[in-house]
Design an enzyme around this catalytic site. Sequence first.
Site, PDB file in Angstrom:
ATOM      1  N   LYS A 243       0.820  -1.216   0.000  1.00 51.67           N
ATOM      2  CA  LYS A 243       0.000   0.000   0.000  1.00 51.67           C
ATOM      3  C   LYS A 243       0.851   1.262   0.000  1.00 51.67           C
ATOM      4  O   LYS A 243       0.334   2.358  -0.243  1.00 51.67           O
ATOM      5  CB  LYS A 243      -0.936  -0.008   1.212  1.00 51.67           C
ATOM      6  CG  LYS A 243      -2.055  -1.036   1.092  1.00 51.67           C
ATOM      7  CD  LYS A 243      -3.021  -0.965   2.278  1.00 51.67           C
ATOM      8  CE  LYS A 243      -4.171  -1.938   2.117  1.00 51.67           C
ATOM      9  NZ  LYS A 243      -5.119  -1.906   3.257  1.00 51.67           N
ATOM     10  N   HIS A 268      -1.586  -3.328  -4.864  1.00 54.93           N
ATOM     11  CA  HIS A 268      -0.704  -3.374  -3.692  1.00 54.93           C
ATOM     12  C   HIS A 268      -0.132  -4.774  -3.463  1.00 54.93           C
ATOM     13  O   HIS A 268       0.914  -4.924  -2.823  1.00 54.93           O
ATOM     14  CB  HIS A 268      -1.440  -2.862  -2.439  1.00 54.93           C
ATOM     15  CG  HIS A 268      -2.351  -3.861  -1.787  1.00 54.93           C
ATOM     16  ND1 HIS A 268      -3.652  -4.047  -2.196  1.00 54.93           N
ATOM     17  CD2 HIS A 268      -2.149  -4.718  -0.754  1.00 54.93           C
ATOM     18  CE1 HIS A 268      -4.216  -4.976  -1.443  1.00 54.93           C
ATOM     19  NE2 HIS A 268      -3.325  -5.396  -0.542  1.00 54.93           N
ATOM     20  N   ASP A 350      -6.458 -11.671   8.275  1.00 64.90           N
ATOM     21  CA  ASP A 350      -6.635 -10.285   7.827  1.00 64.90           C
ATOM     22  C   ASP A 350      -8.107  -9.909   7.757  1.00 64.90           C
ATOM     23  O   ASP A 350      -8.525  -8.847   8.243  1.00 64.90           O
ATOM     24  CB  ASP A 350      -5.975 -10.122   6.457  1.00 64.90           C
ATOM     25  CG  ASP A 350      -6.068  -8.692   5.936  1.00 64.90           C
ATOM     26  OD1 ASP A 350      -6.013  -7.748   6.763  1.00 64.90           O
ATOM     27  OD2 ASP A 350      -6.170  -8.524   4.709  1.00 64.90           O
TER      28      ASP A 350
END
Length: 413
Positions: A243, A268, A350
Amino acid sequence: MLTTPTTSEIHGETVWQLDRTIAKSLEAHSDEELKSARILVIDDETLIIRVVSRFLQSHGFQNIDSISDPRKALTKVDEFKPDLILLDIMMPYIGGLDVLRAITAREKGNHLPVIILSAASDVDTKREALALGATEFLAKPVDPNDLILRVRNALVVKAHNNQLANHARVLEAQVYQRTAQLRKSREQIVHALAKAAEFRDNETGMHVIRVGKIAALLAQELGFDTEYCRQVELAAQLHDVGKIGIPDAILLTPHRLTASQFEIMKRHCQIGCHIVDQLMDGNPLHRKAWCTPQHAAESRSDDLDRDAILMTLAANITRTHHEKWNGTGYPEGLQGDEIPIEGRITSVADVFDALTSKRPYKDPFSDAESFEIIRQESGNAFDPQVVDAFLQRKHDVSLIRSQFPDVAPPAIG
């Protein structure tokens, strides 16, 4: 540093060459050091023991012990811990060659010199004794001056071998310390990169910490060993490092991304993988993946060191943590086992942490709601085996969230 001659080199030299080598070595070792050596005499004839001992003592060697029963020889060696052994061949109960064989087997690597003193002077016996590891072979009756020379020579060689062994231990300790320092530096780089990505995102640093710890927890539940789990914890913290390369206008938007913005955001994954590759001199190690606990453990016996494994895991995670089990993820649309296990593990960690965290565009879901969402996506977004492991450790996952709560980012300016 003086070079210590090997046994084969010593036996291959002429007497004058050997004496010349030892004479040089003696310069590095004082008489006091040599004469403080522990000398063990093993002979069934007590008269021989007395004669040899007195002669050695007359030349300053005072630390002498003896044994006349070869059956007790090994016990005596253990107790006395000699620096040199004078051994007879022709003895009752146990022959000297058998004693020699047992001593050299037990003292392998300790460079314990053994000088044979024997009336048996046939060539075959001599060769067998030397083949079993004897340092010297002297025929009885032994010339006293020759004996002293051979004793001193053998002790010098042993002293050098001891020095080399001590030096090797020091070097090994230094290498271990340096390796630990390098590993610590590499881990600091990982934390610094994760922190850099965090500063560019609207998420807090605790997100990457939690994802790493949950990923390690899942790896443990799946049967991976401690070292792999530790590496996964570190590597998973870099999952969103890419990112850094996403424009602020997209990265910091307080709203849900548009379709075109989302396409840019997807980059990303490749950016992160490229960043990690640079830490390994651009070597694309991420093409290697570990599918099972056994495979991961066996890989550490390959040519990859710990740092390489860490960066390989990190590259795999940055590249594949948004892939989905059913093949609908990005960036490559990988499916099932095509996705490295560390990517599948980090994906669950995540998503769960994102669900339970507050974002500008949403309120957090409860742990219970988030667990249910993960369960419902088993076989679709997530590997069913990883989901099962995740649900088995629900309590520990919630504990990680409570131990590492979100904090306000530090003020800059």
